[in-house]
Every structure is written in C-alpha cells, then in structure tokens.
Design an enzyme around this catalytic site. Structure first.
Site, PDB file in Angstrom:
ATOM      1  N   ILE A  16      -6.911  -8.089   3.244  1.00 41.41           N
ATOM      2  CA  ILE A  16      -5.980  -9.271   2.529  1.00 41.41           C
ATOM      3  C   ILE A  16      -5.094  -8.308   1.776  1.00 41.41           C
ATOM      4  CG2 ILE A  16      -5.963 -11.227   1.080  1.00 41.41           C
ATOM      5  CD1 ILE A  16      -8.886 -11.854   1.973  1.00 41.41           C
ATOM      6  N   PRO A  17      -3.597  -8.315   1.946  1.00 43.11           N
ATOM      7  CA  PRO A  17      -2.719  -7.365   1.489  1.00 43.11           C
ATOM      8  C   PRO A  17      -2.351  -7.747   0.160  1.00 43.11           C
ATOM      9  CG  PRO A  17      -1.915  -8.750   3.114  1.00 43.11           C
ATOM     10  CD  PRO A  17      -3.147  -9.190   3.305  1.00 43.11           C
ATOM     11  N   CYS A  18      -3.156  -7.728  -0.481  1.00 42.93           N
ATOM     12  CA  CYS A  18      -2.680  -7.949  -2.161  1.00 42.93           C
ATOM     13  C   CYS A  18      -1.543  -6.710  -2.720  1.00 42.93           C
ATOM     14  CB  CYS A  18      -3.859  -8.069  -3.007  1.00 42.93           C
ATOM     15  SG  CYS A  18      -5.056  -6.767  -3.243  1.00 42.93           S
ATOM     16  N   HIS A  19      -1.787  -5.703  -2.172  1.00 43.10           N
ATOM     17  CA  HIS A  19      -0.722  -4.641  -2.414  1.00 43.10           C
ATOM     18  C   HIS A  19       0.680  -4.936  -2.086  1.00 43.10           C
ATOM     19  CE1 HIS A  19      -1.686  -3.957   1.904  1.00 43.10           C
ATOM     20  NE2 HIS A  19      -0.509  -3.465   2.021  1.00 43.10           N
ATOM     21  N   ARG A  20       0.858  -6.064  -1.121  1.00 43.19           N
ATOM     22  CA  ARG A  20       2.128  -6.485  -1.066  1.00 43.19           C
ATOM     23  C   ARG A  20       2.898  -7.543  -1.971  1.00 43.19           C
ATOM     24  NH1 ARG A  20       0.814  -7.539   5.392  1.00 43.19           N
ATOM     25  NH2 ARG A  20       0.356  -5.395   5.859  1.00 43.19           N
TER      26      ARG A  20
END
Length: 289
Positions: A253-257
């Site tokens: 789940i790409p919270c880095h984006r």
C-alpha cells in the site's frame, strides 16, 4: 526459491549502500557533493558506486539522484493530478495498481476489529527484500503486515505485529511467507506479477485511506489533502496523515507516494532515505523522469 532469495540478498546489500548515500546527500545537499565524494562516503570507488546504482535501480546515480530533489517532487505533484483522476476512476482493478499486481482487499468486520484478532491465525517470517530485511505476516485471507526491521531487529518487528493483532495466534512459517515475499518483490527481478490478497485490520476511515493509496500509479505522487478530497472528507487532511502513518503494508500500500504539498519528503515511518529510494526507483521505471 533459493536462487530468488540469493538475488534478494544481493539487492538488500545494494540498498544498504544506496540508503547510506541518500542519507549523506540529505546531510550535505547544500554543498552539492560530486559523485566521487558520495562514493567515498559509502566506502566504494566511483566505478563500483556507479555499477551498484545501475544494478539496483537501472539508471545512473546522477539521474537517480535528480529524482530525489524537492524540485522534482513538485513537478511530479503537478504532473500527477490528471493521472490520479484517471487512476481513481478506474478502481482497484485499473492500471494504477502497485507494480501491476492484482490486489484484492478484504477488511476485517467491525466486530473482528474490536476483538483484536481473536480467532485469527497469522503466519509470519523474516525475509530479505530489495529495501532491507522485513517481517511479513499473513492470515488465511491475505497478507496483513509488512514491517521493515529497525534498530530493535526481529524482536521489535514481532512486537509491532503483536500490538496490531493482540489476540491473534502467531505462527512462525517462513516457507509460506517466503513465497509471498517472492511474489511481492519479484517485480524487482523482472518476475511477472501474480494475484495478491490483502487482509486489513483498521477502522473504516483507515481502510478508505489505504484503498485510496492503492489507486496511486507508480511514478506518481499525491498529497494528504488530495486524498481527503478523494474519499469525500475534504477537511480531514490531518486524519488522513494519521491513517497513512498507520499503514500496515508499506510498499504494497504505497504510502511513500504521499508528499506534503510543497514537495517535502518527510513523514515516512521507515525513514526519508527509504522513501526517496522507493520514489526514485519508481520514477526511473514508471515515470517520465
């Protein structure tokens, strides 16, 4: 499986040097250090530093490091607006899934959430990844947690898992979770994508935010405010930030984006260096550069 694990170990070692390089650049960014200086800071020759970067990310160090600037992040934010519109409209089965994985999300019910995982058996194991060693956990319904190991090592990661699922039965099963790790990170080695199920334990609001994160295409970024607007809660940017920070499955789940609206990379639970490495890798492979 053994061959794939060896490759992950190599990428893991490469990442540790890249993380050191990013940390060095963050500390000395105003001086704009030359490639030779950065290589020396991570105890490599300029030639070997160049080869390491190319092996890990597929492009030159100079080009990669350009992706890690705030100016580039601002350009990404500007360019991503229209892409996000299309990605959100496409739903979870659209082309914006992380690394083109077929992701199916199943959330615990409110009753299951309150019971803290009682009656749930979680398999877990510790594995190398291209971004450092991690703990990976899964229930029979899907992957539940990914925790990158910090200074407290495996014990600290396992403690985090117990805090999230206090009543669940935890079973060491590295064979099962190793196969899941190979599926999750196989794209780094050019492996084809495979279907993946996620079993998420969170509040209704958190689940909404995490599902919104899944719609952000690789190579794109967004802001807390944009997510708040997308889930129909335009005044909840701060609460969105808290939900992003509670994401149990980083990378998947790409919270880095998610960036601050001015292009700030801060606010990532697993460190600015890892966030920049992820965004740099994705921009090189999926973005326009």
């Amino acid at each position: 499986m053994n061959e794939k694990r060896v490759d992950f170990d190599q990428l893991n070692d490469d990442y540790r040097r890249i993380e050191q390089a990013i940390q060095y650049l963050d500390a000395h960014r105003t001086a704009q250090p030359a490639l030779e200086e950065v290589a020396r800071a991570v105890n490599l020759s300029e030639y070997h530093f160049q080869r390491l970067f190319t092996r890990w990310v597929g492009i030159s160090p100079k080009r990669f490091l350009q992706f890690l600037t705030k100016e580039h992040a601002r350009r990404l934010l500007d360019r991503s607006s229209n892409l996000l519109e299309a990605a959100y409209d496409s739903g979870l089965s659209g082309p914006g899934r992380l690394h083109d994985l077929f992701v199916a999300v199943e959330a615990v019910t409110p009753g299951e959430y309150k019971r803290g995982g009682a009656g749930v058996a979680l398999d877990y194991g510790f594995h190398p990844t291209p971004l450092g060693d991690c703990l990976l956990a899964a229930s029979p319904r899907g992957v539940t947690d990914l925790v990158f190991l910090g200074t407290e090592g495996q014990a600290g990661a396992l403690s985090q898992l117990r805090q999230r699922w206090p009543e669940a039965e935890l079973r060491l099963n590295a064979e099962r979770t190793g196969a899941l790790a190979a599926t999750l990170f196989g794209f780094w080695l050019g492996e084809p994508a495979a279907p993946l199920g996620l079993h998420l334990r969170g509040t209704n609001f958190q689940i909404k935010v995490w599902e919104a994160l899944l719609r952000i295409p690789p190579g794109s970024v967004t802001t807390y405010q944009q997510i708040a607007e997308r889930i129909g809660r335009p005044g909840s940017a701060r609460a969105v930030g808290n939900a992003v920070g509670a994401n149990p499955l980083p990378v998947i789940i790409p919270c880095h984006r998610v960036l601050h609206k001015l292009g700030d990379f801060s606010g990532y639970r697993y460190g600015v260096a890892r966030k920049k490495a992820l965004l740099g890798w994705e921009t090189a492979h999926y973005g326009e550069g």
